[in-house]
Write a protein that holds these residues in place. Sequence first.
Motif, PDB file in Angstrom:
ATOM      1  N   GLN A  83      80.707  46.813  -2.672  1.00 14.91           N
ATOM      2  CA  GLN A  83      81.580  47.560  -2.015  1.00 14.91           C
ATOM      3  C   GLN A  83      81.862  47.214  -0.759  1.00 14.91           C
ATOM      4  O   GLN A  83      82.189  47.431   0.287  1.00 14.91           O
ATOM      5  CB  GLN A  83      81.833  48.937  -2.171  1.00 14.91           C
ATOM      6  CG  GLN A  83      83.330  49.299  -3.089  1.00 14.91           C
ATOM      7  CD  GLN A  83      82.646  51.340  -2.320  1.00 14.91           C
ATOM      8  OE1 GLN A  83      82.347  51.349  -2.321  1.00 14.91           O
ATOM      9  NE2 GLN A  83      83.630  51.560  -2.637  1.00 14.91           N
ATOM     10  N   THR A  84      80.234  47.327  -0.172  1.00 11.17           N
ATOM     11  CA  THR A  84      79.903  47.076   1.223  1.00 11.17           C
ATOM     12  C   THR A  84      80.386  45.890   1.683  1.00 11.17           C
ATOM     13  O   THR A  84      80.903  45.645   2.920  1.00 11.17           O
ATOM     14  CB  THR A  84      78.160  47.048   1.816  1.00 11.17           C
ATOM     15  OG1 THR A  84      77.723  48.613   0.903  1.00 11.17           O
ATOM     16  CG2 THR A  84      77.952  47.280   3.031  1.00 11.17           C
TER      17      THR A  84
ATOM     18  N   GLY B 200      84.578  44.120   2.198  1.00  8.82           N
ATOM     19  CA  GLY B 200      85.688  43.737   3.121  1.00  8.82           C
ATOM     20  C   GLY B 200      85.412  42.796   4.311  1.00  8.82           C
ATOM     21  O   GLY B 200      85.933  42.802   5.483  1.00  8.82           O
ATOM     22  N   HIS B 201      84.113  42.446   4.186  1.00 10.17           N
ATOM     23  CA  HIS B 201      84.194  41.322   5.357  1.00 10.17           C
ATOM     24  C   HIS B 201      84.884  40.409   5.228  1.00 10.17           C
ATOM     25  O   HIS B 201      84.840  39.567   3.999  1.00 10.17           O
ATOM     26  CB  HIS B 201      82.456  40.925   4.747  1.00 10.17           C
ATOM     27  CG  HIS B 201      81.771  40.016   5.761  1.00 10.17           C
ATOM     28  ND1 HIS B 201      81.514  40.076   7.220  1.00 10.17           N
ATOM     29  CD2 HIS B 201      81.649  38.664   5.576  1.00 10.17           C
ATOM     30  CE1 HIS B 201      81.025  39.284   7.613  1.00 10.17           C
ATOM     31  NE2 HIS B 201      81.436  38.260   6.629  1.00 10.17           N
TER      32      HIS B 201
ATOM     33  N   ASP C  12      78.718  34.996   5.166  1.00  6.27           N
ATOM     34  CA  ASP C  12      78.580  34.508   6.522  1.00  6.27           C
ATOM     35  C   ASP C  12      76.966  33.910   7.101  1.00  6.27           C
ATOM     36  O   ASP C  12      76.474  34.618   8.367  1.00  6.27           O
ATOM     37  CB  ASP C  12      79.632  34.517   7.031  1.00  6.27           C
ATOM     38  CG  ASP C  12      79.700  33.515   7.967  1.00  6.27           C
ATOM     39  OD1 ASP C  12      79.113  32.352   8.060  1.00  6.27           O
ATOM     40  OD2 ASP C  12      80.890  33.513   8.581  1.00  6.27           O
TER      41      ASP C  12
END
Lengths: 276, 353
Positions: free
Chosen positions: A271-272, A275-276, A172
Amino acid sequence: MKFLNRLRKFPFLAWLWFLLGALYFVLPLLATFEFSLSWDPAVPFKAYQRAFEDVRFWRSFIASNVFAVITIIACIILVVPTAYWIRLRLPQARRIVEFITLMPFVVPAIILVFGLIRVYSTPFTIPFTNIVFMQALTQFKAGTNILIVAGYMVLAMPYMYRSVDTGMRTVDILTLTEAAQSLGASWFVIITRVILPNIRSALLSGALLTFAIVVGEVILASFLGVNAFGPYLFLLGQHRAYEPAALSFVSFLLTWIAMGMIQLVTGGQNQTAGGH
Amino acid sequence: MSYLSISNVTKQFGDTVVVDNFNLEIGKGEFVSFLGPSGCGKTTTLRMVAGFENPTSGKILLDGADITDKAPNQRNVGMIFQSYALFPNMTVAQNIGFGLKVRKEADAVVKQRVSEMISLINLEAHANKYPYQLSGGQQQRVSLARALAIRPQVLLLDEPLSALDAKIRVSLRSEIRSIQKSLGITAIFVTHDQEEALSISDRIVVMNAGEMEQVGTPFEIYNFPKTRFVANFVGSLNTADAEVVDTAKGLVSVDGVQFTSAEGTKGRNKGDKVKVAIRPERFSFATQQHKDNVVDAIIENITFLGSVVRIQIKIGNTSFNMDTFNNPFLELPKIGSKQQVTCSKEAVLVLDE
């Protein structure tokens, strides 16, 4: 019974298409590899030995690698802020820019190089005077190098822009920018410490595609008279049989290693960002 | 004295006026909520304070300094977003320390402040985790700590609880309020959730179609709505068409049933068409002690809502809702039965039609 059930569920057709596809790509490679070994049965890697002994190979290979690195850096400097600004402030310009980035697919490299030579082979003068403010770029080595990098940037633009734009779509951008701004960050800090690290896999894939294009490119380098790896391989193929096969196989191998690196780095970043 | 002053601020996008002549004075340490439906201009007003939007006209002063044209990174205003907006490439500690590093604070200061903030939000065990390893509530707490770490003059919260589930929303809003109180920081909280605004704010600004409808304490907003919009938007409300019967006594008639309003019918004339508004919880079953507004009603329906039982009653030809607290010994009337219900004079609000 269980075995029969499993057998019935096995996707035969999907596997058949996969195998056909794999054969289509692997067979020529295997044939090239096999051919490259057949020069002297007593010394299987003779073609590789000869190719690597040739000083012109190293010179052209290093030159192409240097061009590739410069092109990648220049592309990142040009494309990242452009794609970022379009996403942030000028979404209405996105279609136009996407169209422009597709131009290298429409305009062949031969037209591009003739255009470059035509425009940059005469000195630039200040209008209505005879005062020269820029020499013809084709007249000196650094100028030709600038031209070839510019040409490579045009050829690589569709890949680099699309990679970066896709990378930016996954985060975003607007909110992250505003969050960083509210914390006191300048535009430079936002781009270098917030945006770039979050699109690093996209950058890497764009960079590796650019690398592959630059290292294998023949037309621009040939017409601009630059001793790059593409023309060297082409010339070698005209006079020799086994070395070009060996170098082609090495090129394939390098590309595959590069693709493996993309997978590794992309996997880490997914992976980083997940979860955002 | 006002700490943040928003004076005559108007924001237009093309021909559309999104915020119209907004005026508000906020004191230091005050917690003010902007409450309103989607598109009412509350977020745009907040974004103008943050510097992400420029007002078309008007001024914004912070501690006496004009910040109207200042860039967002020059304002010293902390912002919390609905989507948390944590930097995915940084750990919790790095996220919290980002603003301090950008301000080129000494490493020791950064380390100490980050540690303070992590303790403040009780995430000591998660300092080295990445945002994707945290729950939504934890991420929002990190976002709060990150905004507070730079010691902003004003904290702006743009619907920070909207993306969280109901239980976490309630606990986090209490946490936000208690941290805000303990630090004495001035805060503006944007929400469309009236319960959130009522429970957390010193004052609420109710907005509608770019304009301020009413500014007041949660108690004032809920109990004394000044406009029909506020009355309708904040809490549940029964409204009915009515006619002024006696201006001196404050009498109004709903389908021939008369109600007395304590606020009266000042400025109106006998026969004027008005709206009567009564909150569901202000109705109760009448006993012999009740004198005011005792009227006959027919029980139409009963709905169990957990802590509250909602009874639909018909007065004249108009249906009203009546809320009563649930308890195991509550004796509910039968549907279709006739009962006497009542409400105080203060509960009857007379609004323009």
